[in-house]
Structure formats: structure tokens, C-alpha cells
Design a protein around this motif. Structure first.
Motif, PDB file in Angstrom:
ATOM      1  N   SER A   1      49.472 101.651 -24.836  1.00  0.00           N
ATOM      2  CA  SER A   1      48.344 101.638 -23.910  1.00  0.00           C
ATOM      3  C   SER A   1      47.662 102.986 -24.050  1.00  0.00           C
ATOM      4  O   SER A   1      48.007 103.783 -24.919  1.00  0.00           O
ATOM      5  CB  SER A   1      48.827 101.425 -22.472  1.00  0.00           C
ATOM      6  N   ARG A   2      46.733 103.263 -23.157  1.00  0.00           N
ATOM      7  CA  ARG A   2      46.073 104.561 -23.195  1.00  0.00           C
ATOM      8  C   ARG A   2      47.034 105.705 -22.906  1.00  0.00           C
ATOM      9  O   ARG A   2      46.789 106.831 -23.301  1.00  0.00           O
ATOM     10  CB  ARG A   2      44.946 104.621 -22.159  1.00  0.00           C
ATOM     11  N   SER A   3      48.120 105.423 -22.176  1.00  0.00           N
ATOM     12  CA  SER A   3      48.956 106.511 -21.699  1.00  0.00           C
ATOM     13  C   SER A   3      50.411 106.478 -22.170  1.00  0.00           C
ATOM     14  O   SER A   3      51.132 107.427 -21.929  1.00  0.00           O
ATOM     15  CB  SER A   3      48.940 106.539 -20.172  1.00  0.00           C
ATOM     16  N   GLN A   4      50.861 105.417 -22.808  1.00  0.00           N
ATOM     17  CA  GLN A   4      52.254 105.398 -23.221  1.00  0.00           C
ATOM     18  C   GLN A   4      52.496 104.424 -24.367  1.00  0.00           C
ATOM     19  O   GLN A   4      51.671 103.574 -24.671  1.00  0.00           O
ATOM     20  CB  GLN A   4      53.175 105.062 -22.054  1.00  0.00           C
ATOM     21  N   ALA A   5      53.663 104.589 -24.988  1.00  0.00           N
ATOM     22  CA  ALA A   5      54.129 103.692 -26.039  1.00  0.00           C
ATOM     23  C   ALA A   5      55.511 103.203 -25.638  1.00  0.00           C
ATOM     24  O   ALA A   5      56.357 103.991 -25.234  1.00  0.00           O
ATOM     25  CB  ALA A   5      54.187 104.416 -27.378  1.00  0.00           C
ATOM     26  N   VAL A   6      55.741 101.897 -25.743  1.00  0.00           N
ATOM     27  CA  VAL A   6      57.029 101.304 -25.400  1.00  0.00           C
ATOM     28  C   VAL A   6      57.573 100.620 -26.647  1.00  0.00           C
ATOM     29  O   VAL A   6      56.912  99.768 -27.232  1.00  0.00           O
ATOM     30  CB  VAL A   6      56.900 100.286 -24.236  1.00  0.00           C
ATOM     31  N   GLU A   7      58.794 101.028 -27.050  1.00  0.00           N
ATOM     32  CA  GLU A   7      59.417 100.481 -28.250  1.00  0.00           C
ATOM     33  C   GLU A   7      60.283  99.279 -27.908  1.00  0.00           C
ATOM     34  O   GLU A   7      60.982  99.273 -26.903  1.00  0.00           O
ATOM     35  CB  GLU A   7      60.292 101.540 -28.910  1.00  0.00           C
ATOM     36  N   PHE A   8      60.242  98.284 -28.799  1.00  0.00           N
ATOM     37  CA  PHE A   8      61.084  97.103 -28.695  1.00  0.00           C
ATOM     38  C   PHE A   8      61.844  96.957 -30.003  1.00  0.00           C
ATOM     39  O   PHE A   8      61.274  97.114 -31.071  1.00  0.00           O
ATOM     40  CB  PHE A   8      60.244  95.829 -28.501  1.00  0.00           C
TER      41      PHE A   8
ATOM     42  N   CYS B   1      66.954  97.786 -23.554  1.00  0.00           N
ATOM     43  CA  CYS B   1      66.336  96.568 -23.025  1.00  0.00           C
ATOM     44  C   CYS B   1      65.056  96.935 -22.280  1.00  0.00           C
ATOM     45  O   CYS B   1      65.011  97.931 -21.561  1.00  0.00           O
ATOM     46  CB  CYS B   1      67.318  95.878 -22.078  1.00  0.00           C
ATOM     47  N   ARG B   2      64.021  96.146 -22.444  1.00  0.00           N
ATOM     48  CA  ARG B   2      62.736  96.385 -21.776  1.00  0.00           C
ATOM     49  C   ARG B   2      62.444  95.235 -20.823  1.00  0.00           C
ATOM     50  O   ARG B   2      62.660  94.069 -21.151  1.00  0.00           O
ATOM     51  CB  ARG B   2      61.604  96.488 -22.799  1.00  0.00           C
ATOM     52  N   VAL B   3      61.934  95.579 -19.655  1.00  0.00           N
ATOM     53  CA  VAL B   3      61.572  94.585 -18.649  1.00  0.00           C
ATOM     54  C   VAL B   3      60.068  94.364 -18.702  1.00  0.00           C
ATOM     55  O   VAL B   3      59.294  95.331 -18.627  1.00  0.00           O
ATOM     56  CB  VAL B   3      61.987  95.049 -17.234  1.00  0.00           C
ATOM     57  N   ILE B   4      59.657  93.114 -18.844  1.00  0.00           N
ATOM     58  CA  ILE B   4      58.236  92.765 -18.849  1.00  0.00           C
ATOM     59  C   ILE B   4      57.959  91.979 -17.575  1.00  0.00           C
ATOM     60  O   ILE B   4      58.495  90.899 -17.371  1.00  0.00           O
ATOM     61  CB  ILE B   4      57.866  91.911 -20.084  1.00  0.00           C
ATOM     62  N   GLY B   5      57.148  92.573 -16.701  1.00  0.00           N
ATOM     63  CA  GLY B   5      56.795  91.910 -15.450  1.00  0.00           C
ATOM     64  C   GLY B   5      55.762  90.825 -15.702  1.00  0.00           C
ATOM     65  O   GLY B   5      54.726  91.074 -16.315  1.00  0.00           O
ATOM     66  N   GLU B   6      56.041  89.602 -15.227  1.00  0.00           N
ATOM     67  CA  GLU B   6      55.143  88.476 -15.473  1.00  0.00           C
ATOM     68  C   GLU B   6      54.620  87.835 -14.185  1.00  0.00           C
ATOM     69  O   GLU B   6      54.207  86.682 -14.196  1.00  0.00           O
ATOM     70  CB  GLU B   6      55.867  87.414 -16.313  1.00  0.00           C
ATOM     71  N   ARG B   7      54.597  88.576 -13.113  1.00  0.00           N
ATOM     72  CA  ARG B   7      54.163  88.001 -11.843  1.00  0.00           C
ATOM     73  C   ARG B   7      52.645  87.928 -11.702  1.00  0.00           C
ATOM     74  O   ARG B   7      52.131  87.229 -10.845  1.00  0.00           O
ATOM     75  CB  ARG B   7      54.745  88.791 -10.669  1.00  0.00           C
TER      76      ARG B   7
END
Length: 185
Positions: free
Chosen positions: A110-117, A123-129
Motif C-alpha cells: 500500500s502507500r504505507s506498508q508491505a505485507v509478505e505472504f 501467518c497473516r490475517v485478512i479482514g473480510e468484514r
């Protein structure tokens, strides 16, 4: 992905972009370009000014070559004198290429961070609400191009540890092309 160069320019002065350059070098062996402003912008009598003179600009920016930045330049507020001073300090200086980054993973940015998978990553949590299915109030807001409920769901998921948010604005009578940019800004 076939990227020849990744870059960061404008936005800040040399000192602020050092951390940006280091972060980019830490996640990729793709050549990096950095073009900082001549310091942070200041508004003086309604005019934007950049106060960092050529020599201090060049001293700070030139250090990035030894850290692995392949291409250096200047953006807002820089003058031919800034670039000449930088050129003088970089003359004959070899770029130290960073070690090849072994990262067989997916990186979502994103503009402010990088998340590695990846299998060897945490483990990464993806919020889908943020999904209008079965949520009448959210659907109604999306139809009106409003984001109050989107923000409530986003904040709740972040507080509960979500690393990423899946934002879905697809619902009947929602102008998705207009709504999605509003929801993620």
C-alpha cells in the motif's frame, strides 16, 4: 513482474527518503531510483519554498550510492546547482549492489506498508468484514457513496489484528468505480 526500476521521488527531503530507500533495497534486488526534494516544503507568504542548499543536499543524497541505490536525482526545489553538487560527489563512485534478495513470496503493498505472504512467513490475517452481503446498513451507505460503516468495520478489524483488509463494495445500485476509491482512501 518485469520491473526494470523502482523509485521514490518528491514527498520529502533527502534525510526522510533514506529510510524509504533502505526499505526498498531490503525487499528487492531491482535497481532503485531516489529523487528527494531540496528539503521539506515550507509555505512562506503563500509560496512553497525548499530551503536545503545544494551542498548539504548532495552530501546526504550521495551516501545512498554506497547503500545500493543505482540512480540519484532531485525533485521539487532542486536546481541545476543541486544536481551538479550531487554529480561531483558521485563521480567515480561505484554503486554497491545489494545482495540478491531471496524472497519466494508474495508481497502486497500500500502507500504505507508491505505485507509478505509465503510458506516461510508468519501467518497473516485478512479482514473480510467490509462486504455488503447480508448487511443492509452497509449496502445503503455504499449506495449513497458514504464510508462511515466501512471505517467502523476497518477499525474493528485492525484492532483485532488484521494485517490486510479485503474491501468489497459490490452491491446492487452501488457505483463501484466511484465507491471503491472512496472506501480505501
Amino acid at each position: 513482474m518485469g520491473i526494470d526500476l523502482i523509485a521514490s521521488n518528491c514527498s520529502a527531503g533527502p534525510e526522510q527518503l533514506i529510510a524509504v530507500a533502505r526499505e526498498m533495497l531490503s525487499v528487492s534486488d531491482t535497481p532503485v531510483l531516489i529523487e528527494p526534494n531540496a528539503g521539506l516544503p515550507e509555505l512562506v507568504d503563500g509560496v512553497t519554498v525548499f530551503r536545503l542548499p545544494p551542498d548539504p543536499f548532495a552530501v546526504t543524497v550521495s551516501t545512498l550510492a554506497s547503500e545500493g541505490v543505482s540512480c540519484l536525482g532531485g525533485c521539487c526545489g532542486t536546481t541545476p546547482e543541486h544536481i551538479k553538487a550531487l554529480s561531483v560527489l558521485c563521480a567515480g563512485k561505484a554503486v554497491t549492489r545489494p545482495q540478491a534478495v531471496d524472497r519466494p513470496c508474495l508481497i502486497v503493498t500500500s502507500r504505507s506498508q508491505a505485507v509478505e505472504f509465503g510458506f516461510d512467513r508468519p501467518c497473516r490475517v485478512i479482514g473480510e468484514r467490509i462486504n455488503p452481503t447480508g448487511k443492509a446498513e452497509l449496502t445503503a451507505e455504499l449506495q449513497r457513496l458514504e464510508t462511515r460503516q466501512v471505517m467502523v468495520y476497518a477499525e474493528e478489524q485492525i484492532e483485532r489484528g488484521a494485517h490486510l483488509l479485503d474491501v468489497n463494495v459490490g452491491a446492487p445500485m452501488v457505483e463501484e468505480a466511484r465507491m471503491l476509491p472512496l472506501a480505501v482512501q
